[in-house]
Design a protein around this motif. Structure first.
Motif, short mmCIF file in Angstrom:
data_model
loop_
_atom_site.label_atom_id
_atom_site.label_comp_id
_atom_site.label_asym_id
_atom_site.label_seq_id
_atom_site.Cartn_x
_atom_site.Cartn_y
_atom_site.Cartn_z
N ASN A 133 0.85 -1.19 0.00
CA ASN A 133 0.00 0.00 0.00
C ASN A 133 0.89 1.24 0.00
OD1 ASN A 133 -1.73 2.15 0.69
ND2 ASN A 133 -3.09 0.80 1.84
N VAL A 134 0.67 2.16 -0.96
CA VAL A 134 1.53 3.34 -1.08
C VAL A 134 1.46 4.23 0.15
CG1 VAL A 134 1.42 3.37 -3.61
CG2 VAL A 134 -0.27 4.65 -2.28
N ASN A 135 0.45 4.06 1.00
CA ASN A 135 0.35 4.85 2.22
C ASN A 135 1.27 4.35 3.32
OD1 ASN A 135 -1.86 6.71 1.52
ND2 ASN A 135 -3.08 4.85 1.37
N ASN A 136 1.88 3.18 3.11
CA ASN A 136 2.64 2.55 4.20
C ASN A 136 4.11 2.31 3.89
OD1 ASN A 136 -0.40 1.33 4.39
ND2 ASN A 136 0.46 1.65 6.42
N TRP A 137 4.56 2.64 2.68
CA TRP A 137 5.99 2.44 2.41
C TRP A 137 6.49 3.44 1.39
CZ3 TRP A 137 3.72 0.47 -1.97
CH2 TRP A 137 4.52 0.27 -3.09
N ALA A 138 7.78 3.73 1.48
CA ALA A 138 8.48 4.56 0.50
C ALA A 138 9.84 3.94 0.26
CB ALA A 138 8.64 6.00 1.00
N SER A 139 10.27 3.92 -1.01
CA SER A 139 11.54 3.29 -1.36
C SER A 139 12.26 4.17 -2.38
CB SER A 139 11.30 1.89 -1.93
OG SER A 139 12.52 1.26 -2.25
N LEU A 140 13.45 4.65 -2.02
CA LEU A 140 14.21 5.59 -2.84
C LEU A 140 15.53 4.96 -3.26
CD1 LEU A 140 13.77 8.78 -0.59
CD2 LEU A 140 12.18 7.86 -2.28
N ASN A 141 15.90 5.18 -4.51
CA ASN A 141 17.15 4.65 -5.03
C ASN A 141 18.21 5.74 -5.07
OD1 ASN A 141 19.02 4.25 -7.63
ND2 ASN A 141 18.43 2.23 -6.87
N PHE A 142 19.40 5.44 -4.53
CA PHE A 142 20.55 6.34 -4.59
C PHE A 142 21.68 5.62 -5.31
CE2 PHE A 142 18.13 8.58 -1.52
CZ PHE A 142 18.64 9.86 -1.40
N SER A 143 22.06 6.12 -6.46
CA SER A 143 23.19 5.56 -7.21
C SER A 143 24.23 6.65 -7.42
CB SER A 143 22.72 5.01 -8.56
OG SER A 143 21.83 3.92 -8.41
N PHE A 144 25.49 6.32 -7.15
CA PHE A 144 26.57 7.30 -7.32
C PHE A 144 27.87 6.57 -7.63
CE2 PHE A 144 26.18 6.23 -2.87
CZ PHE A 144 27.47 6.07 -2.42
N GLN A 145 28.77 7.27 -8.30
CA GLN A 145 30.07 6.70 -8.67
C GLN A 145 31.15 7.19 -7.72
OE1 GLN A 145 30.76 6.64 -13.14
NE2 GLN A 145 29.18 8.20 -12.99
#
Length: 703
Positions: free
Chosen positions: A689-701
């Protein structure tokens, strides 16, 4: 028009062969938003691509439903219509004759590119687009290419600064660049041919006019001369890797996002498909990377994952186009997933084909039908639990090698399954080109996975057994990437990746969920070396994540990731041991809880904050995941791994990556507070459920 036709050597009758719809579109005056979309799948002589027409569809739906373009102002030239002369004429007339100051102009090309030598100078080799009529069979020594320089001059001469061009093509290829399942949008340079005189004359005419140039933005699918633009297959959809990643991000992003952040997101998405291809931009405007994308992409409606495109069976079936779902997620996007309309009604997916889905209204008794063109936003994401890696066997393997490999992979079917066709695979098992007796694992773009090559003379079955732990790690990464929902999450969070120094922290990358964001929050940021999409950080830097909970609920946090050696890492939230504790005592893990409205700097201890990057170059990919419920199952899985009890590090190697990834998905599922029988998904699916989780991607060199 008459002067233009004379320059190109056409009669009016030839121009009219484009067909009445195109002619009528060109004749409409006073358009404020104009677009020309070009896509070529089928070339003469058996050449062909599979995703260019999908690219045109992706761009067209985005322009109409997200940016407010009128359908009649979007001219498409596909297949046999996409000749050099027609493309150039359409730019001059449909765009040039109608566009005025401050009007918005958009151009897109998907097809082959190549290199061509200009006459009179053996060293003058230029990039060129290959139109459908590239080869003159009656005069075989000439090729009818469209020079990239000609295209840019035409676009730069338009009377508005709000010009954007997307070139999903590339210009260099070689036998070493053969791919498995990722088509290449480049053709080898032909040395025994000459460029058609008409193109050379047209280019010289443009140069002689000394046209006033605008500050338009050219977005390219590649950033280096020898990079190759790829197209990929996911599910039963083929599309340009760059176009899909770009359009998917634009469905969900906000007007305040910068060009550099746009490229950072797109580059990270492309990297996850095992390809070193990275996007770039060209503009005469100073500091264009810090400009907001609304200057080039005029947002007309709020962000979304899709749009209503049809109503069937007296309203019982609502058809959606879902171009805003992340590419790594779409292949597994399940039946019973839900979307919401602005009016509050919810639509549940019953079937899907390509990028379209047939849905039903959850509460049909309301007798309220959506309108065509109405945007939809993700509410419930349903994913299957039985997801494995898909591995293809390289065609150069001999019959006995294929038999042995198939038998060996059958023993690890819970992790990886072998298929006979290459398109749509995650990885390829094959031989190293330098040593045919060595086996390794390759990406679909034919990039050798680091540390996957075995010794010379290794048996096939031994090689598969050796690769099993690595395959398990790669499957774990595939699973936690399926949680990506920066665009659709309703949990307002903001995270900054920062370099710690003696003066003040320097922000490298910033991510923020877009839905329900507070009005006083700033936009996403990305600091990067010029010409690179993924931000860079010096080796040996000390890093921290600054995590802000902008919601009114307490949130729990976990971090997992990969580095370019394809080894997994995790953030271990060690509990501080009391001074009286014995040194041999086993350290404990604790939940990371972020109270409402609070900011935490992670990792943090009593002596020094942050973690130290290694002193060697690598590419880091971190997935930062938030939940309204504790990560009980995940912490239990992390606790089972072996680690040093003496000096536990906050970010360390993750040995049991697959177990941890499955635990993360289970914890998000448990946090989502959705009744299983409501979706009829049963025990074989995760329900988020979008009200209960958040997931962010961080990519860097790390460089």
């Amino acid at each position: 028009m008459g002067c233009l036709l004379a320059v190109l050597g056409w009669t009016e009758a030839e121009w009219l062969t484009l067909g009445n719809p195109y002619y009528q579109a060109l004749a409409q005056p006073n358009s404020r938003k104009l677009a020309l979309l070009v896509g070529i799948n089928q070339y003469p002589s058996g050449l062909g691509l599979s995703g260019c027409l999908t690219d045109v569809e992706l761009q067209r739906e985005l322009l109409i439903h997200r940016f407010g373009f009128t359908a009649s102002d979007i001219l498409t030239l596909t297949e046999e219509q996409a000749s050099r002369e027609f493309i150039e004429a359409a730019i001059l007339d449909h765009l040039g004759q109608q566009a005025k100051t401050d009007d918005v102009v958009f151009f897109h090309f998907s097809g082959y590119g190549t290199r061509v030598q200009l006459p009179g100078s053996p060293e003058a080799v230029e990039n060129a687009l290959i139109p459908v009529d590239y080869f003159d069979t009656q005069k075989s020594k000439f090729v009818n290419y469209l020079l990239t320089e000609t295209l840019i001059l035409l676009l730069r001469s338009l009377p508005t600064d709000k010009v954007t061009a997307v070139l999903d093509t590339s210009y260099y290829t070689s036998p070493e660049l053969l791919s498995h399942g990722l088509g290449m949008r480049a053709r080898p340079e032909l040395t025994a041919v000459q460029l058609a005189p008409g193109e050379i004359e047209f280019l010289q005419q443009l140069k002689s006019q000394k046209l006033v140039t605008n500050n338009g933005l050219i977005l390219s699918a590649t950033s280096e001369p020898h990079q190759v633009a790829r197209e990929f297959i996911f599910g039963n959809v083929s599309a340009g890797l760059f176009t899909y990643a770009l359009t998917q991000y634009l469905w969900e992003t906000t007007p305040a996002t910068t060009i550099q952040v746009l490229l950072s997101h797109v580059g990270s998405s492309m990297y996850q498909f095992g390809n070193k291809q990275q996007p770039s931009f060209l503009s005469s405007k100073k500091n264009i990377q810090n400009s907001t994308i609304i200057d080039n992409f005029p947002f007309d409606k709020s962000s979304a994952e899709g749009v209503v495109t049809g109503i069937e069976d007296d309203g019982k079936i609502i058809q959606l186009f879902l171009g805003g779902i992340p590419p790594q997620v779409w292949e597994y996007y399940g039946v019973n997933s839900r979307f919401s309309l602005a009016t509050g009604e919810q639509l549940v997916i019953k079937s899907r084909t390509g990028l379209t889905a047939k849905t039903q209204i959850v509460n049909p008794e309301t007798n309220i039908l959506p309108n065509i063109g109405q945007l939809v936003q993700e509410t419930i994401r349903v994913l299957p639990r039985n997801i494995n890696l898909t591995v293809a066997l390289a065609p150069e393997l001999e019959r006995i090698e294929r038999v042995d490999a198939t038998s060996a992979f059958a023993n690890i079917s819970r992790i990886a399954n072998v298929i006979s066709t290459e398109p749509g695979v995650d990885y390829v098992f094959g031989k190293l080109p330098q040593t045919s007796s060595r086996y390794g694992l390759f990406s679909p773009a034919n990039e050798l996975i680091v540390n996957s090559a075995g010794e010379a003379g290794e048996a096939v079955k031994v090689a598969v057994q050796r690769l099993t732990p690595k395959l398990s790690t790669l499957l774990a990464a595939k699973l936690w990437r399926l949680t990506e929902n920066e665009g659709s999450s309703r949990l307002p969070v903001k995270v900054s990746l920062e370099i710690v120094n003696n003066i003040s922290p320097r922000i490298v990358l910033q991510r923020e969920t877009w839905r329900n964001r507070r009005p006083d929050t700033t936009t996403n940021k990305a600091v990067s070396s010029q010409g690179t999409a993924i931000p860079t950080v010096p080796v040996g830097s000390r890093m921290v994540y600054r995590v802000q909970n902008l919601s009114d609920r307490s949130l729990y946090f976990i971090l997992v990731g990969l580095n370019n050696s394809r080894s997994a890492i995790a953030f271990y939230p060690w509990q501080t041991r009391p001074e009286t504790a014995l040194s041999e005592a086993k350290p404990q893990l604790q939940e990371i809880l972020i109270p409402p409205g609070q900011t935490l700097t992670l990792p943090q201890n009593d002596t020094i904050s942050g973690w130290l990057l290694p002193s060697r170059p690598l590419l880091c990919e971190h997935q930062l995941i938030f939940s309204t419920s504790p990560f009980h199952t995940t912490l239990a899985a992390l606790s089972t791994a072996k680690y040093s009890a003496a000096e536990p590090q906050p970010i360390s190697s993750l040995i049991n990556a697959l177990e941890v990834a499955q635990a993360i998905l289970e914890d998000i599922h448990n946090a989502s507070e959705i009744q299983v029988d409501m979706n009829n998904a049963g025990a074989d699916a995760y329900i988020f459920n979008v009200n209960n989780w958040a997931s962010l991607n961080f990519s860097f060199q790390v460089v």
